[in-house]
Design a protein around this motif. Sequence first.
Motif, mmCIF file in Angstrom:
data_model
loop_
_atom_site.group_PDB
_atom_site.id
_atom_site.type_symbol
_atom_site.label_atom_id
_atom_site.label_comp_id
_atom_site.label_asym_id
_atom_site.label_seq_id
_atom_site.Cartn_x
_atom_site.Cartn_y
_atom_site.Cartn_z
ATOM 1 N N ILE A 37 0.836 -1.204 0.000
ATOM 2 C CA ILE A 37 0.000 0.000 0.000
ATOM 3 C C ILE A 37 0.868 1.251 0.000
ATOM 4 O O ILE A 37 0.619 2.220 -0.740
ATOM 5 N N GLU A 38 1.906 1.255 0.820
ATOM 6 C CA GLU A 38 2.787 2.416 0.911
ATOM 7 C C GLU A 38 3.463 2.702 -0.431
ATOM 8 O O GLU A 38 3.571 3.856 -0.857
ATOM 9 N N LEU A 39 3.912 1.646 -1.111
ATOM 10 C CA LEU A 39 4.571 1.839 -2.402
ATOM 11 C C LEU A 39 3.585 2.290 -3.471
ATOM 12 O O LEU A 39 3.900 3.160 -4.293
ATOM 13 N N THR A 40 2.367 1.723 -3.472
ATOM 14 C CA THR A 40 1.398 2.065 -4.516
ATOM 15 C C THR A 40 0.855 3.470 -4.364
ATOM 16 O O THR A 40 0.374 4.058 -5.331
ATOM 17 N N ARG A 41 0.915 4.005 -3.159
ATOM 18 C CA ARG A 41 0.398 5.365 -2.950
ATOM 19 C C ARG A 41 1.289 6.420 -3.594
ATOM 20 O O ARG A 41 0.856 7.554 -3.811
ATOM 21 N N GLN A 42 2.539 6.041 -3.890
ATOM 22 C CA GLN A 42 3.444 6.992 -4.547
ATOM 23 C C GLN A 42 4.099 6.313 -5.747
ATOM 24 O O GLN A 42 5.311 6.072 -5.754
ATOM 25 N N PRO A 43 3.326 5.957 -6.764
ATOM 26 C CA PRO A 43 3.896 5.260 -7.920
ATOM 27 C C PRO A 43 4.956 6.101 -8.617
ATOM 28 O O PRO A 43 4.809 7.313 -8.772
ATOM 29 N N GLY A 44 6.045 5.441 -9.000
ATOM 30 C CA GLY A 44 7.128 6.125 -9.696
ATOM 31 C C GLY A 44 8.110 6.827 -8.788
ATOM 32 O O GLY A 44 9.168 7.269 -9.241
ATOM 33 N N THR A 45 7.779 6.935 -7.486
ATOM 34 C CA THR A 45 8.655 7.633 -6.549
ATOM 35 C C THR A 45 9.671 6.670 -5.955
ATOM 36 O O THR A 45 9.312 5.577 -5.500
ATOM 37 N N LEU A 46 10.941 7.059 -5.946
ATOM 38 C CA LEU A 46 11.981 6.225 -5.340
ATOM 39 C C LEU A 46 11.843 6.267 -3.825
ATOM 40 O O LEU A 46 11.868 7.342 -3.226
ATOM 41 N N ARG A 47 11.666 5.119 -3.211
ATOM 42 C CA ARG A 47 11.513 5.031 -1.756
ATOM 43 C C ARG A 47 12.758 4.395 -1.170
ATOM 44 O O ARG A 47 13.087 3.237 -1.463
ATOM 45 N N THR A 48 13.476 5.123 -0.348
ATOM 46 C CA THR A 48 14.690 4.595 0.265
ATOM 47 C C THR A 48 14.336 3.634 1.394
ATOM 48 O O THR A 48 13.199 3.596 1.885
ATOM 49 N N ARG A 49 15.321 2.864 1.821
ATOM 50 C CA ARG A 49 15.101 1.939 2.935
ATOM 51 C C ARG A 49 14.740 2.713 4.205
ATOM 52 O O ARG A 49 13.856 2.304 4.963
ATOM 53 N N ASP A 50 15.415 3.840 4.444
ATOM 54 C CA ASP A 50 15.117 4.645 5.635
ATOM 55 C C ASP A 50 13.684 5.155 5.591
ATOM 56 O O ASP A 50 12.982 5.187 6.615
ATOM 57 N N ASP A 51 13.257 5.537 4.390
ATOM 58 C CA ASP A 51 11.888 6.027 4.209
ATOM 59 C C ASP A 51 10.881 4.925 4.544
ATOM 60 O O ASP A 51 9.894 5.145 5.260
ATOM 61 N N LEU A 52 11.136 3.718 4.048
ATOM 62 C CA LEU A 52 10.220 2.603 4.306
ATOM 63 C C LEU A 52 10.237 2.188 5.767
ATOM 64 O O LEU A 52 9.203 1.807 6.332
ATOM 65 N N ILE A 53 11.402 2.230 6.399
ATOM 66 C CA ILE A 53 11.481 1.922 7.831
ATOM 67 C C ILE A 53 10.602 2.881 8.631
ATOM 68 O O ILE A 53 9.883 2.494 9.554
ATOM 69 N N GLU A 54 10.617 4.141 8.238
ATOM 70 C CA GLU A 54 9.847 5.161 8.957
ATOM 71 C C GLU A 54 8.347 4.976 8.746
ATOM 72 O O GLU A 54 7.552 5.105 9.699
ATOM 73 N N THR A 55 7.946 4.662 7.503
ATOM 74 C CA THR A 55 6.510 4.623 7.193
ATOM 75 C C THR A 55 5.874 3.256 7.414
ATOM 76 O O THR A 55 4.721 3.171 7.847
ATOM 77 N N VAL A 56 6.590 2.183 7.109
ATOM 78 C CA VAL A 56 6.020 0.835 7.218
ATOM 79 C C VAL A 56 6.345 0.202 8.568
ATOM 80 O O VAL A 56 5.473 -0.390 9.216
ATOM 81 N N TRP A 57 7.599 0.347 9.002
ATOM 82 C CA TRP A 57 8.010 -0.263 10.275
ATOM 83 C C TRP A 57 7.916 0.715 11.450
ATOM 84 O O TRP A 57 8.319 0.399 12.554
ATOM 85 N N LYS A 58 7.399 1.904 11.174
ATOM 86 C CA LYS A 58 7.144 2.921 12.204
ATOM 87 C C LYS A 58 8.398 3.257 13.011
ATOM 88 O O LYS A 58 8.356 3.482 14.215
ATOM 89 N N GLY A 59 9.526 3.296 12.312
ATOM 90 C CA GLY A 59 10.764 3.718 12.935
ATOM 91 C C GLY A 59 11.498 2.646 13.717
ATOM 92 O O GLY A 59 12.575 2.918 14.272
ATOM 93 N N ARG A 60 10.957 1.420 13.763
ATOM 94 C CA ARG A 60 11.650 0.344 14.474
ATOM 95 C C ARG A 60 12.951 -0.001 13.762
ATOM 96 O O ARG A 60 13.064 0.118 12.536
ATOM 97 N N ILE A 61 13.914 -0.469 14.496
ATOM 98 C CA ILE A 61 15.188 -0.872 13.915
ATOM 99 C C ILE A 61 15.018 -2.246 13.266
ATOM 100 O O ILE A 61 14.693 -3.229 13.941
ATOM 101 N N VAL A 62 15.215 -2.325 11.954
ATOM 102 C CA VAL A 62 15.126 -3.598 11.232
ATOM 103 C C VAL A 62 16.337 -3.716 10.320
ATOM 104 O O VAL A 62 16.937 -2.716 9.903
ATOM 105 N N SER A 63 16.702 -4.940 10.014
ATOM 106 C CA SER A 63 17.874 -5.187 9.183
ATOM 107 C C SER A 63 17.535 -5.060 7.705
ATOM 108 O O SER A 63 16.360 -5.098 7.302
ATOM 109 N N ASP A 64 18.580 -4.930 6.873
ATOM 110 C CA ASP A 64 18.381 -4.911 5.425
ATOM 111 C C ASP A 64 17.759 -6.216 4.949
ATOM 112 O O ASP A 64 16.965 -6.230 3.997
ATOM 113 N N THR A 65 18.125 -7.326 5.614
ATOM 114 C CA THR A 65 17.565 -8.627 5.240
ATOM 115 C C THR A 65 16.055 -8.646 5.451
ATOM 116 O O THR A 65 15.299 -9.180 4.632
ATOM 117 N N THR A 66 15.595 -8.052 6.557
ATOM 118 C CA THR A 66 14.159 -7.995 6.836
ATOM 119 C C THR A 66 13.431 -7.221 5.753
ATOM 120 O O THR A 66 12.367 -7.645 5.267
#
Length: 493
Positions: A37-66
Amino acid sequence: MGATLDFGHFSIDTDAFALRVNGAPVAVEPLVLDLIIELTRQPGTLRTRDDLIETVWKGRIVSDTTISTAIKSARKALGDTDTDKRIIRTVRGRGFQFVGDATGGQGNTETPMATNPELPILRIDVATLDDSVSPALSQALTARLRAVFNRIPFLNIVAPISNGGGSSAPASTHLIEIALSSIDEVIYADVSLSDTKSGLQKWARHFSVPSQDVIGNLLAEIGSKAEPQILMEVSAYLAARDNDEPRALILKAMQVIAGRGWNPKTITVASDLLERSIAKDNTIPIAHAILSLLNAIGYRVGMLRHDDSAVKRAIESAEIALSLESQSSAVLGLAGCALCDVGQLARGEPIINRALDLDPMNGHAHAAKGAALMMKGDFAGAVLPLRKGIEISPADSRLAVWGAVLAAAELRIGQIEDARRSAEQAMSRDDVNYLPRLAAVAVHLVADDKRAFKAALKELLRVHPDITSNEVLFFVGQDAKDAIWPIIEAKRE
């Protein structure tokens, strides 16, 4: 239905928190659906890992593997294959980009994405004909076959989805039906492949395997025989829409390799098809990966030995493929094999091992691992992965090369009868490839079977009358070359 996000055959009901394809529900983990859902709401926009951690994981610390695992799960739910990122694109070193055509509305499941042809959809139906076959076997075989057929590029795989006691699935273009039964400790499988649009049955086979390790045996039998047929259907489906569509060109190249074997003409024709595909779209990783392998194997077995640029092209194409995709077992296996074939073992072996970690059923990666061990002189260690690769790979002409390499490994460790069988089976896979014939010549020489040696030598010179001493040396080693080459020269006089 409440507010929706639509793309291609998919629809997300954000109020009901549900993903559907052609109206049928798709099972997906809540966090993965949050990511989609987060990715589809901004089609064509480059989403960084930090950006996704903030919006999807709500700022929790997660690994690149996750994050990578969640992206892979999202792609799987949306029908992206390892080799065709048509919805979620990876921008290496930067992040991810939703490239589907997402819109808000009430759903339009009949509209394909604007920039890509509709991809074929294969449904797998496994049924048990009597109580002697466990339903658990049917379910397990379905899951494993999905993984096997998922290695076919540009193909969506679906299975019936449980839906309140019934079953439904997205509308498919092709159907694999498997009927299982059991008699006296033997499992029987009747398998057919059909075009669901025309209703025509395209292929059918009957298999029987012992009840021990039934899943492994059925996978090896069904997977190896059905995969080439499915590849043909996928290729025809895409070509019917646009004969010069980049993905159709890639599949044509794969069919040329599978059907015509490894020879100079094959390498030329398949390379031209891949280069045409890349000229139209240079972002498809599998095209670069296959092109790298064509140049590397051509160089390795002498077909392109005269071409000084073959090694450079192989390395460049492999690196491009890896820069575009680092989580696809298919791409990693091909690129890693190519790098090993041109002598970059330290670079290529870890890539092959990663391919096998991602997909233990990657037959090419198993064979590539065996070939790499051969290059290091570990002939005993090479036998098992080569045998495994042959066992689980499509039954096409590539097995001629791998079987020849297996025969050479078995010969080096004194397994003469095994080497003889491997060489004979390899010859049956390809009528014009010289490697199995050369392996047979070496085997019969060591076995001191003069009659078989003479016949094998005749076959070798039939398929490759211009064979060079370097080609013989490269494949069978100095001792065998010293014994074989004078006989070849005498035959030519």
